[in-house]
Design an enzyme around this catalytic site. Structure first.
Site, PDB file in Angstrom:
ATOM      1  N   LYS A 255     -51.058 -50.241  53.229  1.00  0.00           N
ATOM      2  CA  LYS A 255     -50.253 -51.474  53.633  1.00  0.00           C
ATOM      3  C   LYS A 255     -50.552 -52.527  52.371  1.00  0.00           C
ATOM      4  O   LYS A 255     -51.514 -52.816  52.187  1.00  0.00           O
ATOM      5  CB  LYS A 255     -50.828 -51.980  54.796  1.00  0.00           C
ATOM      6  CG  LYS A 255     -50.169 -53.344  55.379  1.00  0.00           C
ATOM      7  CD  LYS A 255     -50.869 -53.945  56.513  1.00  0.00           C
ATOM      8  CE  LYS A 255     -50.331 -55.519  56.693  1.00  0.00           C
ATOM      9  NZ  LYS A 255     -51.290 -56.036  57.998  1.00  0.00           N
ATOM     10  N   ASP A 260     -49.658 -62.850  53.802  1.00  0.00           N
ATOM     11  CA  ASP A 260     -49.283 -62.692  55.104  1.00  0.00           C
ATOM     12  C   ASP A 260     -49.413 -64.090  55.795  1.00  0.00           C
ATOM     13  O   ASP A 260     -50.426 -64.405  56.284  1.00  0.00           O
ATOM     14  CB  ASP A 260     -50.048 -61.874  56.102  1.00  0.00           C
ATOM     15  CG  ASP A 260     -49.241 -61.521  57.514  1.00  0.00           C
ATOM     16  OD1 ASP A 260     -48.194 -62.091  57.473  1.00  0.00           O
ATOM     17  OD2 ASP A 260     -49.961 -61.051  58.256  1.00  0.00           O
ATOM     18  N   LYS A 267     -49.068 -68.177  61.413  1.00  0.00           N
ATOM     19  CA  LYS A 267     -50.374 -68.024  61.700  1.00  0.00           C
ATOM     20  C   LYS A 267     -50.864 -69.390  61.671  1.00  0.00           C
ATOM     21  O   LYS A 267     -50.435 -70.258  61.049  1.00  0.00           O
ATOM     22  CB  LYS A 267     -51.221 -67.374  60.646  1.00  0.00           C
ATOM     23  CG  LYS A 267     -50.876 -65.664  60.753  1.00  0.00           C
ATOM     24  CD  LYS A 267     -51.656 -65.055  59.472  1.00  0.00           C
ATOM     25  CE  LYS A 267     -51.355 -63.464  59.529  1.00  0.00           C
ATOM     26  NZ  LYS A 267     -52.115 -62.891  60.634  1.00  0.00           N
ATOM     27  N   ASP A 278     -54.620 -58.963  53.157  1.00  0.00           N
ATOM     28  CA  ASP A 278     -53.674 -58.206  53.906  1.00  0.00           C
ATOM     29  C   ASP A 278     -53.019 -57.024  52.882  1.00  0.00           C
ATOM     30  O   ASP A 278     -52.487 -56.196  53.474  1.00  0.00           O
ATOM     31  CB  ASP A 278     -52.602 -58.962  54.552  1.00  0.00           C
ATOM     32  CG  ASP A 278     -52.130 -58.382  55.754  1.00  0.00           C
ATOM     33  OD1 ASP A 278     -52.932 -57.613  56.429  1.00  0.00           O
ATOM     34  OD2 ASP A 278     -51.159 -58.552  56.518  1.00  0.00           O
ATOM     35  N   ASP A 337     -45.234 -61.533  62.912  1.00  0.00           N
ATOM     36  CA  ASP A 337     -46.797 -61.275  62.393  1.00  0.00           C
ATOM     37  C   ASP A 337     -47.322 -59.974  62.547  1.00  0.00           C
ATOM     38  O   ASP A 337     -48.191 -59.552  62.230  1.00  0.00           O
ATOM     39  CB  ASP A 337     -47.646 -62.478  63.205  1.00  0.00           C
ATOM     40  CG  ASP A 337     -49.057 -62.519  62.395  1.00  0.00           C
ATOM     41  OD1 ASP A 337     -49.026 -62.117  61.010  1.00  0.00           O
ATOM     42  OD2 ASP A 337     -50.095 -62.792  62.690  1.00  0.00           O
ATOM     43  N   GLU A 339     -46.029 -57.502  61.112  1.00  0.00           N
ATOM     44  CA  GLU A 339     -45.179 -57.031  60.015  1.00  0.00           C
ATOM     45  C   GLU A 339     -45.723 -55.698  59.115  1.00  0.00           C
ATOM     46  O   GLU A 339     -44.942 -54.765  58.927  1.00  0.00           O
ATOM     47  CB  GLU A 339     -45.026 -58.053  58.904  1.00  0.00           C
ATOM     48  CG  GLU A 339     -46.131 -58.147  57.837  1.00  0.00           C
ATOM     49  CD  GLU A 339     -47.498 -58.365  58.553  1.00  0.00           C
ATOM     50  OE1 GLU A 339     -48.405 -58.033  58.006  1.00  0.00           O
ATOM     51  OE2 GLU A 339     -47.696 -59.147  59.662  1.00  0.00           O
ATOM     52  N   ARG A 341     -46.812 -52.881  60.606  1.00  0.00           N
ATOM     53  CA  ARG A 341     -46.387 -51.558  60.939  1.00  0.00           C
ATOM     54  C   ARG A 341     -44.917 -51.438  60.871  1.00  0.00           C
ATOM     55  O   ARG A 341     -44.454 -50.161  60.639  1.00  0.00           O
ATOM     56  CB  ARG A 341     -46.704 -51.809  62.857  1.00  0.00           C
ATOM     57  CG  ARG A 341     -45.774 -52.676  63.306  1.00  0.00           C
ATOM     58  CD  ARG A 341     -46.283 -52.948  64.763  1.00  0.00           C
ATOM     59  NE  ARG A 341     -47.507 -53.491  64.675  1.00  0.00           N
ATOM     60  CZ  ARG A 341     -48.379 -53.988  65.666  1.00  0.00           C
ATOM     61  NH1 ARG A 341     -47.981 -53.883  66.815  1.00  0.00           N
ATOM     62  NH2 ARG A 341     -49.565 -54.741  65.477  1.00  0.00           N
TER      63      ARG A 341
END
Length: 520
Positions: A255, A260, A267, A278, A337, A339, A341
């Site tokens: 990933k 993010d 967030k 991230d 959020d 994202e 996956r």
């Protein structure tokens, strides 16, 4: 940092050309007050006076003692030489020495040395002495450049362990470097350039796809995450070809969310700066490929990195939007959020074209995994028992541990949607499991495992920084396959070894004990 191995007695280790010496002393080796060897005699005296205890992480600092050619000597107890104990010993030893601006360090292992012990000692030393410098105007760079590790006996296995440690540290520190960099210094374009530089050897290939190529592939989920970002997405495809072309590769999917914000589902502000981490999964894939280039094992590996920022632009995807993934499955995005996956599912579909031996995705995916396992073990989810056991064994061997989590079909109930084939989130309960269940929908054609590193990829607080995990676990897994390909393949699929099955039984037994005691 360069590692060198020599066969030396403790007395000879103290005459080596080093600025300081660390002596790793296991608790089962009893020092002698009458010994002619000065370190053993001084350790025995310190124990007798209650000034030193043979427990993990205890240190005894010696300076300019008679009979000792090396001025700085630190004895550190490694207890039973378990991974955590060796790590504690090396961290404590370096803590006692780091103010000395040491350039060349000796490390002597007392007693029966093992390959695992040498690897852990050197990797722990590298971790303790690591220093980030890239964006500092007056950086305090690591002074330690060379390490001489010695034992009273030598073998091919021990020398290979030191070479392994050298490559492992290079990979871990590359992963740390890119995860630690601020997002404006680690954009998707920067990651792609780094991937190309790593994959410059003869056994490597690297292809970088941009927005047009990704759109042509139909990666609607990946593009949805990227559509609010000014930085263009990159889909990085790395290949290491160390074995015959007929051998199916292991595919690693990292990933690569380089920052993010949460998108429209933004967030909270506190600690949002840590969302530069991230892309820890992507950084770990880069780190593994760096190590592969140094060790050149007989195995084929593919690295896939979907890289983008997740930003709340006016063009950003909105809660309730429905997108079509590369697999053709439609997804209702209930929370922008979630994202990771979305970018992973398209990369997992892309992985099918390699007809892989196994696919492992690595992602800082869920805060729920942090609640479940903290910062000690990585969450492991897998649809294949053999692959799961092999990864668990690699984790135990490397000291980069993981813990297998469930994938019962009932957990997928919360992902049902009236407006698409699947929703990208379920409720709060078992959030790490439902995230894995989402990914599992895209992995039906191959053996698959998911590593949720949200709790293990970085440290917060005063020690804030990337850990480089799970590079050690992944590298150990790949090297184990490369060392015994015949034992791990059956009809093109991984086959369990007797030791793997024993480990699986041991893990099941351990979990049963935990449930019985109310700890599960």
């Amino acid at each position: 940092m360069n590692f060198e191995f020599q066969k030396l007695s403790l007395s000879h280790a103290m005459t080596a050309s080093v600025d300081a010496l660390v002596v790793l002393w296991p608790s089962q080796v009893q020092p002698d007050t009458k010994s002619v060897e000065p370190v053993s005699r001084l350790v025995a005296q310190a124990i007798s006076h209650g000034d030193f205890e043979l427990k993990a992480g205890a240190v005894l600092s010696l300076y300019s003692q008679p009979g000792m050619a090396t001025r700085h000597v630190v004895v550190a107890c490694s207890a039973d030489n378990l991974p955590g104990q060796v790590r504690s010993a090396m961290q404590a030893a370096w803590g006692a020495l780091k103010a000395g601006k040491i350039k060349r360090l000796g490390v002597h292992v007392v007693g029966e040395a093992t390959a695992q012990g040498l690897q852990l000692a050197l990797s722990s030393l590298a971790d303790a002495s690591y220093s980030y410098t890239t964006t500092l105007s007056k950086p305090k760079a690591r002074t330690l450049k060379n390490v001489l590790i010695s034992t009273t006996h030598e073998s091919t296995e021990l020398r290979q362990a030191v070479a392994h440690a050298q490559a492992l540290v290079a990979g871990v520190e590359l992963a740390k470097e890119w995860a630690n960099r601020p997002a404006n210094h680690a954009t998707p374009t920067h990651l792609a350039e780094t991937a190309k530089s790593i994959a410059s050897g003869r056994a490597f290939k690297c292809e970088v796809l941009g927005p047009k190529e990704v759109a042509k592939l139909g990666m609607g989920a990946f593009m949805a995450v990227a559509q609010g970002a000014a930085e263009p997405l990159r889909f990085i495809v790395m290949r290491y070809n160390g074995a015959a072309a007929s051998q199916a590769p292991v595919v690693l999917v990292g990933k690569g969310i380089t920052f993010d914000t949460g998108g429209i589902s933004i967030k909270p502000a506190p600690e949002m700066d840590e969302m530069k981490y991230d892309m820890g999964g992507a950084a770990s894939v880069l780190g593994v490929f760096k190590a592969l280039g140094e060790l050149k094992p007989l195995i084929n590996v593919v690295g896939l990195i979907p890289a983008t920022e997740n930003m709340p632009d006016g063009l950003a995807v909105k809660p309730g939007d429905v997108v079509t993934s590369m697999s053709g499955q439609t997804i209702e995005i209930l929370n922008t959020d979630a994202e990771g996956r979305l970018v992973l599912c398209d990369a997992l579909t892309y992985a099918e074209r390699f007809k892989p031996r196994a696919v492992i995705d690595i992602a800082t995916l869920t805060g729920a995994c942090v609640i479940a396992l903290g910062a000690v073990r990585t969450g492991l989810f897998s649809s294949d028992d053999t692959l799961a056991i092999q990864l668990q064994q690699a984790g135990e061997t490397s000291g980069d541990t993981c813990w297998r989590m469930p994938l019962d079909d009932d957990y997928a109930e919360g992902l049902k949607s009236r407006f698409a084939d699947v929703a990208n989130v379920a409720g709060r309960a078992a959030g790490s499991v439902t995230a894995a269940k989402f990914l599992q929908r895209f992995t039906k054609s191959f053996a698959w495992a998911h590593l949720d590193i949200a709790g293990t990829a970085w440290r917060s607080g005063a020690a804030k920084g990337s850990t480089g995990r799970p590079v050690p676990l992944l590298l150990q897994y790949l090297l184990s396959l490369a060392a015994a390909p015949a034992a791990t393949l059956a009809n093109g699929k991984p086959k369990a070894k007797a030791s793997d099955k024993s480990l699986g039984k041991a893990v099941i037994k351990e979990k049963s004990k935990a449930r019985a005691s109310g700890k599960s």
